[in-house]
Enzyme design. Structure first.
Site, PDB file in Angstrom:
ATOM      1  N   MET A   1      26.729  35.945  38.264  1.00 12.63           N
ATOM      2  CA  MET A   1      26.390  35.827  36.852  1.00 12.63           C
ATOM      3  C   MET A   1      24.880  35.706  36.695  1.00 12.63           C
ATOM      4  O   MET A   1      24.265  34.847  37.332  1.00 12.63           O
ATOM      5  CB  MET A   1      27.093  34.594  36.268  1.00 12.63           C
ATOM      6  CG  MET A   1      28.602  34.797  36.128  1.00 12.63           C
ATOM      7  SD  MET A   1      29.450  33.344  35.486  1.00 12.63           S
ATOM      8  CE  MET A   1      29.446  32.290  36.934  1.00 12.63           C
ATOM      9  N   GLN A  54      24.405  42.699  44.137  1.00 12.60           N
ATOM     10  CA  GLN A  54      24.837  43.590  43.055  1.00 12.60           C
ATOM     11  C   GLN A  54      23.665  44.305  42.400  1.00 12.60           C
ATOM     12  O   GLN A  54      22.695  43.677  41.982  1.00 12.60           O
ATOM     13  CB  GLN A  54      25.595  42.815  41.985  1.00 12.60           C
ATOM     14  CG  GLN A  54      26.214  43.772  40.959  1.00 12.60           C
ATOM     15  CD  GLN A  54      26.876  43.065  39.807  1.00 12.60           C
ATOM     16  OE1 GLN A  54      26.193  42.482  38.966  1.00 12.60           O
ATOM     17  NE2 GLN A  54      28.195  43.109  39.759  1.00 12.60           N
ATOM     18  N   CYS A  84      28.440  45.514  33.001  1.00  8.47           N
ATOM     19  CA  CYS A  84      27.586  44.693  32.130  1.00  8.47           C
ATOM     20  C   CYS A  84      27.622  45.241  30.697  1.00  8.47           C
ATOM     21  O   CYS A  84      27.333  46.408  30.477  1.00  8.47           O
ATOM     22  CB  CYS A  84      26.151  44.662  32.663  1.00  8.47           C
ATOM     23  SG  CYS A  84      25.089  43.595  31.669  1.00  8.47           S
ATOM     24  N   GLY A 185      38.749  37.395  35.623  1.00 14.46           N
ATOM     25  CA  GLY A 185      38.902  37.159  34.195  1.00 14.46           C
ATOM     26  C   GLY A 185      39.794  35.978  33.884  1.00 14.46           C
ATOM     27  O   GLY A 185      40.982  36.000  34.172  1.00 14.46           O
ATOM     28  N   ASP A 186      39.174  34.928  33.340  1.00 16.74           N
ATOM     29  CA  ASP A 186      39.897  33.762  32.821  1.00 16.74           C
ATOM     30  C   ASP A 186      40.587  32.919  33.888  1.00 16.74           C
ATOM     31  O   ASP A 186      41.550  32.223  33.568  1.00 16.74           O
ATOM     32  CB  ASP A 186      40.938  34.183  31.760  1.00 16.74           C
ATOM     33  CG  ASP A 186      40.300  34.887  30.574  1.00 16.74           C
ATOM     34  OD1 ASP A 186      39.059  34.793  30.428  1.00 16.74           O
ATOM     35  OD2 ASP A 186      41.029  35.537  29.813  1.00 16.74           O
ATOM     36  N   GLY A 208      34.205  33.441  37.680  1.00 16.67           N
ATOM     37  CA  GLY A 208      32.867  33.369  37.076  1.00 16.67           C
ATOM     38  C   GLY A 208      32.701  32.060  36.333  1.00 16.67           C
ATOM     39  O   GLY A 208      32.364  31.020  36.920  1.00 16.67           O
ATOM     40  N   ARG A 209      33.000  32.088  35.036  1.00 11.38           N
ATOM     41  CA  ARG A 209      32.713  30.928  34.188  1.00 11.38           C
ATOM     42  C   ARG A 209      33.450  29.670  34.619  1.00 11.38           C
ATOM     43  O   ARG A 209      32.952  28.565  34.403  1.00 11.38           O
ATOM     44  CB  ARG A 209      33.031  31.277  32.727  1.00 11.38           C
ATOM     45  CG  ARG A 209      32.052  32.309  32.158  1.00 11.38           C
ATOM     46  CD  ARG A 209      32.572  32.916  30.889  1.00 11.38           C
ATOM     47  NE  ARG A 209      33.852  33.579  31.123  1.00 11.38           N
ATOM     48  CZ  ARG A 209      34.652  34.030  30.176  1.00 11.38           C
ATOM     49  NH1 ARG A 209      34.309  33.880  28.918  1.00 11.38           N
ATOM     50  NH2 ARG A 209      35.782  34.627  30.490  1.00 11.38           N
TER      51      ARG A 209
HETATM   52  C1  LIG Z   1      26.317  34.201  31.828  1.00  6.28           C
HETATM   53  C2  LIG Z   1      27.072  35.320  32.473  1.00  6.28           C
HETATM   54  C3  LIG Z   1      26.394  36.223  33.264  1.00  6.28           C
HETATM   55  C4  LIG Z   1      27.078  37.275  33.875  1.00  6.28           C
HETATM   56  N1  LIG Z   1      26.395  38.124  34.682  1.00  6.28           N
HETATM   57  C5  LIG Z   1      27.066  39.070  35.392  1.00  6.28           C
HETATM   58  C6  LIG Z   1      26.400  39.874  36.360  1.00  6.28           C
HETATM   59  O1  LIG Z   1      25.196  39.756  36.577  1.00  6.28           O
HETATM   60  N2  LIG Z   1      27.147  40.778  37.044  1.00  6.28           N
HETATM   61  C7  LIG Z   1      28.501  40.906  36.833  1.00  6.28           C
HETATM   62  O2  LIG Z   1      29.154  41.722  37.494  1.00  6.28           O
HETATM   63  N3  LIG Z   1      29.155  40.175  35.910  1.00  6.28           N
HETATM   64  C8  LIG Z   1      28.460  39.256  35.214  1.00  6.28           C
HETATM   65  N4  LIG Z   1      29.152  38.473  34.324  1.00  6.28           N
HETATM   66  C9  LIG Z   1      30.599  38.668  34.130  1.00  6.28           C
HETATM   67  C10 LIG Z   1      31.393  37.797  35.107  1.00  6.28           C
HETATM   68  O3  LIG Z   1      31.124  38.190  36.430  1.00  6.28           O
HETATM   69  C11 LIG Z   1      32.898  37.942  34.880  1.00  6.28           C
HETATM   70  O4  LIG Z   1      33.286  39.275  35.049  1.00  6.28           O
HETATM   71  C12 LIG Z   1      33.333  37.486  33.499  1.00  6.28           C
HETATM   72  O5  LIG Z   1      32.658  36.308  33.114  1.00  6.28           O
HETATM   73  C13 LIG Z   1      34.855  37.257  33.447  1.00  6.28           C
HETATM   74  O6  LIG Z   1      35.283  36.389  34.473  1.00  6.28           O
HETATM   75  P1  LIG Z   1      35.471  34.786  34.238  1.00  6.28           P
HETATM   76  O7  LIG Z   1      36.517  34.650  33.154  1.00  6.28           O
HETATM   77  O8  LIG Z   1      35.916  34.274  35.585  1.00  6.28           O
HETATM   78  O9  LIG Z   1      34.152  34.253  33.797  1.00  6.28           O
HETATM   79  C14 LIG Z   1      28.472  37.439  33.674  1.00  6.28           C
HETATM   80  C15 LIG Z   1      29.155  36.525  32.865  1.00  6.28           C
HETATM   81  C16 LIG Z   1      28.474  35.477  32.274  1.00  6.28           C
HETATM   82  C17 LIG Z   1      29.240  34.508  31.420  1.00  6.28           C
END
Ligand SMILES: Cc1cc2nc3c(=O)[nH]c(=O)nc-3n(C[C@H](O)[C@H](O)[C@H](O)COP(=O)(O)O)c2cc1C
Length: 290
Positions: A1, A54, A84, A185-186, A208-209
């Site tokens: 992220m 990445q 992105c 995702g989620d 991620g989050r």
């Molecule tokens: C602040 C932030 C920055 C992110 N930056 C990237 C990134 O640099 N590269 C990427 O592939 N995904 C990025 N994402 C997306 C996350 O990798 C992920 O696909 C998305 O948040 C959904 O997964 P989660 O529900 O586990 O967060 C970012 C998400 C957030 C919230």
């Protein structure tokens, strides 16, 4: 992220149990041009292996040159960002815009595949919008170009981060290709991760989050308050040791605000944290309430 998963955070995630780490998105052109900030983004600590770097870009030759440099620097895999959603990124034909242009994607993947020996992976979304959900098409194309693994965040670009991630799209990619698919995702707990694996058949789960303010999510165990405090201190020490002073202060504030997320008075603490002038003042605020 982006602006989050820098070396200190990644290493803490690894120490908590994360398998493969991935850098934040790195602009290929800026890296090749030697932009100081971008070069710093591509640094990692030796304990982070295996780590994927990445890349973000749209020019096949520039992406290939950036990938070669990252491989020469020891990256264990190169991941192409095809997801992105940020407006100024897609306006340049990068990130999720590559989902809309399979021919451009094909050319990039073919060039990248020839450029490096380490695994080449991609991260895709479900598609551009509701009418163009083409994750399966892009995944098949990637497999035929020699891509080694695919991560699917199934929301479309238009969905950004709204609504629930439609995991059935992950399942359709798993069914369509023979290479490993990572679902994303989620996922906010190990139970969620297991549910995703059951529902989609994915080979791995990316979080991620759910890891923000909770890198212990990777441990899959109940982590005591003392252990959490130890992990937070370790994270802070790594931030101070490996980031430049100003970046370190910003990162301390951001991550401690996430760690404070569930605490009573979290909103007030955030305000005080962001106003604090030094690392010492930041720690006073955080540990005073924790
Ligand atoms: C602040 C932030 C920055 C992110 N930056 C990237 C990134 O640099 N590269 C990427 O592939 N995904 C990025 N994402 C997306 C996350 O990798 C992920 O696909 C998305 O948040 C959904 O997964 P989660 O529900 O586990 O967060 C970012 C998400 C957030 C919230």
């Amino acid at each position: 992220m982006a602006a989050v998963t820098n070396a200190p955070f990644r290493l803490v995630a690894r120490e908590c149990g994360a398998g493969v780490l991935t850098s934040e998105e790195i602009d290929a052109r800026a890296l090749v041009q030697g932009n100081g900030h971008t070069v710093a983004l591509a640094r990692y600590l030796p304990e982070e292996h295996p780590i994927a770097m990445q890349l973000l870009g749209s020019d096949p030759d520039i992406l290939a040159e950036a990938a070669r440099r990252l491989e020469a620097g020891g990256a264990d895999a190169i991941d192409l960002n095809m997801g992105c959603p940020v407006a100024k990124i897609v306006a340049k034909g990068q990130g999720a815009a590559l989902m809309r242009d399979p021919l451009a994607a094909l050319l990039i993947l073919r060039t990248l595949r020839k450029a490096i020996r380490v695994p080449l992976t991609i991260k895709i979304r479900g598609g551009w919008d509701d009418r163009t959900v083409n994750a399966v098409e892009i995944a098949r194309l990637a497999e035929s170009e020699g891509v080694d693994a695919i991560t699917v965040h199934p929301r479309t670009r238009s969905q950004q981060f709204s609504g629930l991630a439609p995991w059935e799209i992950i399942a359709s990619v798993v069914d369509a290709v023979g290479i490993p698919v990572t679902g994303n995702g989620d996922v906010r707990s190990h139970d969620d991760a297991r549910a995703m694996i059951r529902a989609t058949g994915c080979a791995a789960v990316m979080i991620g989050r759910g890891a923000l303010g909770a890198p212990w999510i990777f441990a899959g165990l109940t982590v005591s308050r003392e252990e959490k405090a130890r992990i937070i201190r370790r994270h802070c020490a790594l931030i101070e040791a490996s980031l430049e002073l100003r970046t370190a202060l910003v990162q301390l504030k951001k991550h401690l605000a996430w760690y404070a997320g569930g605490l009573p008075f979290a909103a007030r603490m955030r305000e005080e944290l962001f106003g604090a002038p030094s690392a010492a003042a930041v720690y006073d605020v955080f540990w005073g309430i924790w």
